[in-house]
Design a protein around this motif. Structure first.
Motif, short mmCIF file in Angstrom:
data_model
loop_
_atom_site.label_atom_id
_atom_site.label_comp_id
_atom_site.label_asym_id
_atom_site.label_seq_id
_atom_site.Cartn_x
_atom_site.Cartn_y
_atom_site.Cartn_z
N LYS A 95 -13.07 -63.67 -10.00
CA LYS A 95 -12.08 -64.68 -10.36
C LYS A 95 -11.39 -64.32 -11.67
CE LYS A 95 -13.27 -68.87 -9.60
NZ LYS A 95 -13.96 -70.19 -9.71
N ALA A 96 -12.19 -63.83 -12.65
CA ALA A 96 -11.60 -63.47 -13.94
C ALA A 96 -10.74 -62.22 -13.84
CB ALA A 96 -12.71 -63.25 -14.98
N THR A 97 -11.09 -61.32 -12.91
CA THR A 97 -10.37 -60.06 -12.79
C THR A 97 -9.09 -60.21 -11.98
OG1 THR A 97 -12.48 -58.87 -12.91
CG2 THR A 97 -10.57 -57.64 -12.12
N TYR A 98 -9.19 -60.89 -10.85
CA TYR A 98 -8.05 -61.01 -9.95
C TYR A 98 -7.25 -62.29 -10.17
CZ TYR A 98 -9.84 -57.09 -7.22
OH TYR A 98 -10.26 -55.85 -6.81
N LEU A 114 -14.06 -53.68 -6.89
CA LEU A 114 -14.26 -54.47 -8.10
C LEU A 114 -14.38 -53.56 -9.32
CD1 LEU A 114 -14.68 -57.23 -9.37
CD2 LEU A 114 -17.12 -57.05 -8.84
N ILE A 115 -15.12 -52.45 -9.18
CA ILE A 115 -15.27 -51.51 -10.29
C ILE A 115 -13.92 -50.91 -10.67
CG2 ILE A 115 -16.24 -49.26 -10.93
CD1 ILE A 115 -18.70 -49.99 -9.27
N GLU A 116 -13.11 -50.53 -9.67
CA GLU A 116 -11.79 -49.97 -9.96
C GLU A 116 -10.90 -50.99 -10.66
OE1 GLU A 116 -10.32 -48.66 -6.23
OE2 GLU A 116 -11.64 -46.90 -6.10
N LYS A 117 -10.98 -52.25 -10.22
CA LYS A 117 -10.16 -53.30 -10.84
C LYS A 117 -10.61 -53.55 -12.28
CE LYS A 117 -6.97 -56.44 -10.80
NZ LYS A 117 -5.53 -56.08 -10.70
N ILE A 118 -11.93 -53.60 -12.50
CA ILE A 118 -12.44 -53.80 -13.87
C ILE A 118 -12.01 -52.64 -14.76
CG2 ILE A 118 -14.55 -53.89 -15.26
CD1 ILE A 118 -15.86 -55.43 -12.99
N THR A 119 -12.07 -51.41 -14.22
CA THR A 119 -11.64 -50.24 -14.99
C THR A 119 -10.16 -50.35 -15.36
OG1 THR A 119 -13.28 -48.86 -13.84
CG2 THR A 119 -11.48 -47.73 -14.98
N GLN A 120 -9.35 -50.78 -14.40
CA GLN A 120 -7.92 -50.93 -14.66
C GLN A 120 -7.66 -52.00 -15.72
OE1 GLN A 120 -5.66 -52.00 -11.20
NE2 GLN A 120 -3.77 -52.35 -12.35
N VAL A 121 -8.35 -53.15 -15.58
CA VAL A 121 -8.18 -54.23 -16.56
C VAL A 121 -8.63 -53.77 -17.94
CG1 VAL A 121 -8.96 -56.54 -17.22
CG2 VAL A 121 -8.35 -56.06 -14.84
N THR A 122 -9.73 -53.02 -17.99
CA THR A 122 -10.23 -52.52 -19.28
C THR A 122 -9.22 -51.57 -19.91
OG1 THR A 122 -12.51 -52.70 -18.47
CG2 THR A 122 -12.13 -51.32 -20.41
N GLU A 123 -8.67 -50.65 -19.11
CA GLU A 123 -7.67 -49.72 -19.63
C GLU A 123 -6.43 -50.46 -20.12
OE1 GLU A 123 -6.96 -47.00 -16.50
OE2 GLU A 123 -8.83 -45.86 -16.80
N ASN A 125 -6.33 -53.50 -21.22
CA ASN A 125 -6.69 -54.20 -22.46
C ASN A 125 -6.72 -53.24 -23.65
OD1 ASN A 125 -7.63 -56.49 -24.00
ND2 ASN A 125 -9.65 -55.57 -23.95
N ILE A 126 -7.25 -52.02 -23.40
CA ILE A 126 -7.28 -51.01 -24.47
C ILE A 126 -5.86 -50.63 -24.89
CG2 ILE A 126 -7.90 -48.62 -25.00
CD1 ILE A 126 -10.38 -48.99 -23.25
N ASN A 127 -4.98 -50.43 -23.89
CA ASN A 127 -3.59 -50.10 -24.21
C ASN A 127 -2.92 -51.23 -24.98
OD1 ASN A 127 -3.77 -47.63 -22.88
ND2 ASN A 127 -3.17 -48.50 -20.92
N PHE A 128 -3.20 -52.48 -24.57
CA PHE A 128 -2.63 -53.62 -25.27
C PHE A 128 -3.12 -53.68 -26.72
CE2 PHE A 128 -3.23 -58.06 -26.64
CZ PHE A 128 -1.90 -58.47 -26.68
N GLN A 129 -4.42 -53.45 -26.92
CA GLN A 129 -4.97 -53.47 -28.27
C GLN A 129 -4.36 -52.36 -29.12
OE1 GLN A 129 -6.82 -55.81 -29.57
NE2 GLN A 129 -7.06 -56.93 -27.64
N GLN A 130 -4.15 -51.18 -28.50
CA GLN A 130 -3.53 -50.08 -29.24
C GLN A 130 -2.10 -50.42 -29.64
OE1 GLN A 130 -3.99 -46.71 -26.64
NE2 GLN A 130 -6.04 -46.23 -27.37
N LYS A 131 -1.34 -51.01 -28.69
CA LYS A 131 0.02 -51.41 -29.01
C LYS A 131 0.03 -52.49 -30.09
CE LYS A 131 1.98 -50.32 -24.47
NZ LYS A 131 2.63 -50.87 -23.25
#
Length: 238
Positions: A95-98, A114-123, A125-131
């Protein structure tokens, strides 16, 4: 008669001898039977002890088996509770991911998806934090730049105020030359340095005009006295 007696004696002796042999044989058989009986009794006693020990082991094993069954049953309950919590956690992660929209209407979400989606969301988030960090850094640099420009503007303003005060009084070219030299060596940052250059060009033109005027006055015999010179105070660099 003597022959009969002798024959009877022989028969009797033979009979006694046979009886003795039979008695000896029976005694031996009795001894063997007693020995066998003793051995059998010992074996029976040993077997009885073994049976008792085996019975005790069987009872102990039954207790251990019952305890293991009880523990396994408890483990099964714990595993069911854990699976329930994991499934609840998994549904919360989905629910939190999708989001509220179901990713697949007719198919459940697999672990790999689910693992692929979590990986995408994590990436993401990392890109957002870097920006975000880059933007904060640029903003901070911009603020520092603004402070530096404001400081340069203040220094240039003080120097120009000093030059203006010098030009409003009856100062000679030497006084104005000092002000121009001070302004020329004043350390300011861009874009204030552009204003500094324009101001220097104007002041140099004024200095040139003042020097020519002094030369003309000297040529006609007019001399400047020291009382007519304005001694400006050196401007303080902020």
């Amino acid at each position: 008669i003597s022959a009969l007696q002798q024959g009877y004696s022989q028969v009797l002796c033979q009979t006694l001898s046979e009886r003795n042999l039979e008695i000896t044989s029976l005694k031996n058989q009795g001894e063997n039977l007693r020995r066998d009986n003793a051995i059998t009794s010992e074996m029976v006693s040993s077997l009885q002890k073994d049976m008792l020990a085996k019975d005790e082991q069987v009872q102990q094993l039954k207790q251990e088996v019952n305890q293991l069954k009880s523990e396994n049953k408890e483990k099964d309950h714990q595993l069911e509770a854990l699976n329930s919590r994991l499934e609840h956690f998994r549904s919360q992660v989905i629910k939190a991911t999708y989001g509220r929209a179901k990713p697949f209407q007719d198919k459940p979400v697999s672990d790999q998806q689910l693992i692929e989606k979590i990986t995408q969301v994590t990436e993401d988030n990392i890109n957002f934090q870097q920006k975000k960090w880059t933007l904060q850094k640029e903003t901070q640099l911009g603020l520092c730049r603004q402070e530096e420009v404001a400081d340069s503007v203040e220094k240039l303003k003080k120097a120009l105020d000093s030059c203006q005060a010098c030009m409003k009084t009856s100062c000679c070219s030497n006084d104005l030359r000092k002000e121009v030299s001070f302004l020329q060596h004043l350390q300011v940052s861009p874009p204030v340095s552009g204003l500094q250059k324009v101001s220097l060009d104007i002041l140099r033109l004024s200095l040139s005009w003042l020097e020519e005027t002094e030369h003309l006055l000297q040529d006609v015999g007019i001399q400047f006295s020291s009382t007519n010179k304005w001694q400006p105070s050196s401007p303080v660099v902020a």
